[in-house]
Design an enzyme around this catalytic site. Sequence first.
Site, PDB file in Angstrom:
ATOM      1  N   GLU A  71       0.543   8.093  40.053  1.00 49.04           N
ATOM      2  CA  GLU A  71       1.733   7.387  40.550  1.00 49.04           C
ATOM      3  C   GLU A  71       2.138   8.012  41.873  1.00 49.04           C
ATOM      4  OE1 GLU A  71       5.331   7.767  38.124  1.00 49.04           O
ATOM      5  OE2 GLU A  71       6.108   5.882  38.929  1.00 49.04           O
ATOM      6  N   LYS A 141       5.895  -1.923  39.005  1.00 47.63           N
ATOM      7  CA  LYS A 141       6.467  -1.220  37.830  1.00 47.63           C
ATOM      8  C   LYS A 141       7.527  -2.093  37.165  1.00 47.63           C
ATOM      9  CE  LYS A 141       7.965   3.515  36.715  1.00 47.63           C
ATOM     10  NZ  LYS A 141       8.175   4.831  37.351  1.00 47.63           N
ATOM     11  N   CYS A 186       3.712   4.641  34.572  1.00 49.65           N
ATOM     12  CA  CYS A 186       4.554   5.722  34.060  1.00 49.65           C
ATOM     13  C   CYS A 186       5.569   5.277  33.001  1.00 49.65           C
ATOM     14  CB  CYS A 186       5.229   6.435  35.232  1.00 49.65           C
ATOM     15  SG  CYS A 186       5.684   8.118  34.766  1.00 49.65           S
TER      16      CYS A 186
HETATM   17  N1  LIG Z   1       7.893   8.428  36.908  1.00 45.80           N
HETATM   18  C1  LIG Z   1       8.366   8.058  35.742  1.00 45.80           C
HETATM   19  O1  LIG Z   1       8.508   6.868  35.479  1.00 45.80           O
HETATM   20  C2  LIG Z   1       8.679   9.187  34.803  1.00 45.80           C
HETATM   21  C3  LIG Z   1       8.842   8.871  33.370  1.00 45.80           C
HETATM   22  O2  LIG Z   1       8.596   7.775  32.901  1.00 45.80           O
HETATM   23  C4  LIG Z   1       9.293   9.921  32.478  1.00 45.80           C
HETATM   24  O3  LIG Z   1       9.633   9.602  31.326  1.00 45.80           O
HETATM   25  O4  LIG Z   1       9.332  11.074  32.905  1.00 45.80           O
END
Ligand SMILES: NC(=O)CC(=O)C(=O)O
Length: 309
Positions: A71, A141, A186
Site C-alpha cells: 500500500e 480502497k 488494507c
Molecule cells: N492502512 C490501513 O488501512 C491500516 C489498517 O487497515 C489497519 O487496521 O491498521
Amino acid sequence: MLRVLGQNFLKKSIATKFSSRMSHFIKTDMKLNIALCQLDVCDDKRTNIDNAVKNIREAANKGANLVMLPECFNSPYGTKHFPQYAEGLEDSETLSAISSVASEKNIYIVAGSIPTIENGKYYNTSCAYNTKGERIAVLRKVHLFDINVPGKIVFQESEILTAGDQFATFELEHDDKTIKVGMGICFDIRFAEMAQIYQKQNCSLLVYPGAFNMTTGPAHWELLARARAVDNQLFVALCSPARNTSSGYVAYGHSLIVDPWGSKVVEADENPTVVFGEADFSKVSELRDQIPSVKNKRSDLYTLINHNK
Ligand SMILES: NC(=O)CC(=O)C(=O)O
C-alpha cells in the site's frame, strides 16, 4: 410440451456452460510463484518508483509469476502527503513504470496502491497489470481507514480520500490455466463480506496491499489474513511497506501469504525484503471437498447480497 422441453434444454445447457466456465477457476492445479516486495518507502517519489522497479526485476529474475507491491509504495503513508503525491490514472509516472516492467519481465503485477486524483477527488488506488503490461483491474480502497485508539493512533483517511464504490477482480493465466483474483486494500480486509463476495465470484486468491501499524499490526494483521483464508477457503496475500521507525506512520511489515487451510506459506520480518511463496491452487478444491464450509452454506437461512453488480 415440445416448447417446454426445448426451453428446459436451453436453460440447462446455458447453466452447464456457465458453471463449467466458472468451475475452471477453482478446480485447477496451477502453481504460481508469488513475490511480495516489502519496500522501504521514502519521501522521494522517483526513488520509490525506481526501487519498486528494481525489486520487481529481481523478483522476476528469481522466477516470480506474480509480484505484489505494498500500500502507498510511491509516497509516505499519511493524509497530508496524498495531495502532493497523487497522480492521474491515465498519466501516472508511477503506473507507467510498473506497466513497462510487467511487459519487460512477462509477469503479472499487483501495483500495491498509490494516491490518485480523478475528477478532483483523491483515492487510494490499486491497479493490476498483465504480462503484456496492460492494466486489467483498478480498485479504489472501498473502506477508508478511520481509527481512533486513544493514546495509540489517530488516523482519518476520510479527511482527504473518497471511498471507491466498485469491487475489482481479474483473471490470471499461467501455464494454460486460469485463476480469478479479488482485490482489496488494507482496511478492506476487515470486512468479511467483501472477501465472501469475491469467493462467491470464484476467486481463489485475494490480494491486499496493506500498511497496518504498530498498534493494529501485532493484534490483527496475521489474524485477519488467516481468517479471510479459512472463511473463504482460498489463498490470501498481504504486502506491507517495510518498517521505518523514523517515518510519521510506522508500518508493521510482516508481508505474508496464507493458504486455504490458514497456514502461512511465507512471512517476512519487518525489514526491506522480497519474500517468495508458491500458491498451489489444487489445495483450494481439495480443501473444499474435505471440509465443505463454502459448499454447505445455508442460503435458505441466510444470504449475502452484492449490490455492486
Ligand atoms: N492502512 C490501513 O488501512 C491500516 C489498517 O487497515 C489497519 O487496521 O491498521
